[in-house]
Design a protein around this motif. Sequence first.
Motif, short mmCIF file in Angstrom:
data_model
loop_
_atom_site.label_atom_id
_atom_site.label_comp_id
_atom_site.label_asym_id
_atom_site.label_seq_id
_atom_site.Cartn_x
_atom_site.Cartn_y
_atom_site.Cartn_z
N PRO A 181 0.84 -1.19 0.00
CA PRO A 181 0.00 0.00 0.00
C PRO A 181 0.88 1.25 0.00
CG PRO A 181 -0.14 -1.19 2.11
CD PRO A 181 0.76 -1.98 1.23
N PRO A 182 0.39 2.37 -0.54
CA PRO A 182 1.25 3.55 -0.67
C PRO A 182 1.77 4.07 0.66
CG PRO A 182 -0.99 3.97 -1.51
CD PRO A 182 -0.95 2.55 -1.11
N ASN A 183 1.00 3.86 1.75
CA ASN A 183 1.44 4.42 3.04
C ASN A 183 2.56 3.62 3.69
OD1 ASN A 183 0.06 2.16 3.72
ND2 ASN A 183 -1.41 3.14 5.11
N VAL A 184 3.01 2.53 3.02
CA VAL A 184 4.05 1.70 3.63
C VAL A 184 5.40 2.42 3.62
CG1 VAL A 184 5.44 -0.38 3.19
CG2 VAL A 184 3.00 -0.55 3.46
N GLY A 185 5.56 3.33 2.67
CA GLY A 185 6.79 4.13 2.72
C GLY A 185 7.70 3.85 1.56
N GLU A 186 8.33 4.88 1.09
CA GLU A 186 9.23 4.83 -0.06
C GLU A 186 10.33 3.80 0.15
OE1 GLU A 186 10.43 6.20 -3.78
OE2 GLU A 186 8.60 6.63 -2.66
N GLY A 187 10.54 2.97 -0.87
CA GLY A 187 11.68 2.04 -0.81
C GLY A 187 11.44 0.83 0.08
N ARG A 188 10.28 0.74 0.72
CA ARG A 188 10.05 -0.40 1.62
C ARG A 188 9.61 -1.61 0.79
NH1 ARG A 188 7.19 -1.48 6.77
NH2 ARG A 188 7.21 -3.74 6.76
N TRP A 189 10.22 -2.75 1.04
CA TRP A 189 9.86 -3.99 0.34
C TRP A 189 8.76 -4.69 1.12
CZ3 TRP A 189 12.62 -5.29 -4.10
CH2 TRP A 189 13.76 -4.51 -4.35
N ILE A 190 8.03 -5.54 0.42
CA ILE A 190 6.99 -6.32 1.11
C ILE A 190 7.65 -7.31 2.06
CG2 ILE A 190 5.22 -8.09 0.80
CD1 ILE A 190 4.47 -6.70 -1.84
N SER A 191 8.70 -7.95 1.56
CA SER A 191 9.39 -8.96 2.37
C SER A 191 10.69 -8.35 2.92
CB SER A 191 9.66 -10.20 1.53
OG SER A 191 10.26 -9.83 0.31
N GLY A 192 11.25 -9.02 3.92
CA GLY A 192 12.40 -8.46 4.64
C GLY A 192 13.75 -8.84 4.02
N PRO A 193 14.84 -8.33 4.61
CA PRO A 193 16.18 -8.56 4.06
C PRO A 193 16.61 -10.02 4.02
CG PRO A 193 16.28 -7.36 6.17
CD PRO A 193 14.85 -7.43 5.78
N THR A 341 5.30 -14.07 2.15
CA THR A 341 4.22 -13.20 2.62
C THR A 341 4.77 -12.34 3.75
OG1 THR A 341 2.60 -14.88 2.01
CG2 THR A 341 1.84 -13.12 3.47
N GLY A 342 4.83 -11.03 3.49
CA GLY A 342 5.40 -10.11 4.48
C GLY A 342 4.35 -9.61 5.46
N PRO A 343 4.78 -8.95 6.53
CA PRO A 343 3.85 -8.51 7.58
C PRO A 343 3.15 -7.20 7.25
CG PRO A 343 6.10 -8.03 8.21
CD PRO A 343 6.18 -8.65 6.86
N VAL A 344 2.58 -7.13 6.05
CA VAL A 344 1.90 -5.91 5.59
C VAL A 344 0.54 -6.35 5.06
CG1 VAL A 344 2.06 -3.97 3.98
CG2 VAL A 344 4.15 -5.15 4.68
N SER A 345 -0.50 -5.57 5.33
CA SER A 345 -1.82 -5.91 4.78
C SER A 345 -2.21 -4.93 3.70
CB SER A 345 -2.88 -5.89 5.89
OG SER A 345 -2.70 -7.01 6.71
N GLY A 346 -3.14 -5.34 2.85
CA GLY A 346 -3.60 -4.46 1.77
C GLY A 346 -2.59 -4.43 0.65
#
Length: 383
Positions: A181-193, A341-346
């Motif tokens: 979702p757009p509010n997740v923040g610039e450059g943020r990936w769905i999944s982690g490093p 599946t990362g810890p982000v919804s939407g």
Amino acid sequence: MATLSLSEQSLREILVDLAKEAQLRRFEVAPNPAVGAAVISGGQVIARGFHEFWGGPHAEVEALRNAAATGIPASAWDALVVTLEPCSTTGKTPPCTDAILASGIRRVIVGSLDPDPRHRGAGLRQLQEAGLEVEFVPRASEIDRVAPHFLRWVDIDRIRRPRPWTIAKWAQTRTGQLSPPPNVGEGRWISGPESLKEVHVLRGRVDAIVTGVTTVLYDNPRFTVRPPGNPAKPPLRVILDSYLRTPTDGRLLEAPGEGEGAGALHVLCQAGANAARHVALERAGVKVTGLRSSEEDHVALRDVQEWLWTQGVRRVLLEAGPQLLTRYLEAGFVDQIRVYTGPVSGGEGPSMAPWFGKLRMAERLDREVGGDAVLESFVLGAS
Ligand SMILES: NC(=O)c1ccc[n+]([C@@H]2O[C@H](COP(=O)([O-])OP(=O)(O)OC[C@H]3O[C@@H](n4cnc5c(N)ncnc54)[C@H](OP(=O)(O)O)[C@@H]3O)[C@@H](O)[C@H]2O)c1
């Protein structure tokens, strides 16, 4: 030669244990079969070896190497036990029969014959002709239990009309969207490093990465291989771009950074697509190939698969957005999936969630890496 002091029951147990452990690497080695091997000396297993990943050494070679490292001389090795008949042809690695003959071991015991009709029995015959004792312990490590994916790979229809083994990998939010979702923040990936590290390892173990042009336009990706992946033999980078929309100033065309690998860049378009763009892309260093169109006016996926095969590509990583992923799944061209599946919804774009009700999965494995859930499975088709 020392006499083997192991009963058939003990041999069967060794084979079953090897097969079970080999199976843990099924997603790493596919489409190769998961294979384990052991060297016996004085009635004991002194070393074991497994085919760890696709393109890596086979189990027999690993077991013989590990046996040599024990310091027990090869003259005291009684037998090599291996879950599947050793290969006798050169693939990604030299034939295992060569390594076995070079080791000096005099006896080979196998739990299953090669199901590939082109090779069945050939490895054992070659060893026998060289004077080795060869034994088959029937049903000890049956290939249909140990590596059913391999049976699909060597199925007669697939041999007649070959296409590369295709692994679809995607990262999704909890609700199945591939863009956050757009509010997740610039450059943020769905999944982690940690997941990203795994992806680099996977990229280093395929012959080609395939994506769609929209992903190139949205993400400006590079599809390089970085450590812990092996950047030494980077996969081809293949963009499906029916109308030649790939930009000539994107990051795909940048030289890889220090310690990174980037494979040759190919764009597959519809035959006769925009001649000026064709020339511009080739001038920028891209290899452009025209293929037939599908009914929906995209590059035809069957032709893509055939083209990849003619390039020597056997294992493909599909890293595309929902549109191309869906087409591949619908066409039945996906053999294996890895879904983070990362810890982000939407999120944005269509959700892949409905596919989890439709896909016929086999040997599914659910695990976690970093804060992400990972699903790996073979795919038998979609209903
Ligand atoms: N989370 C993840 O794992 C992940 C991975 C990749 C992308 N993404 C995201 O996905 C979004 C892009 O999604 P997308 O679905 O539009 O991109 P995509 O699936 O990568 O690319 C779609 C494009 O591929 C081209 N194509 C060529 N041959 C095709 C065929 N036979 N069938 C279907 N398409 C074919 C089509 O354009 P032409 O016909 O004009 O060539 C189509 O518009 C981006 O926001 C990106 O960030 C996420």
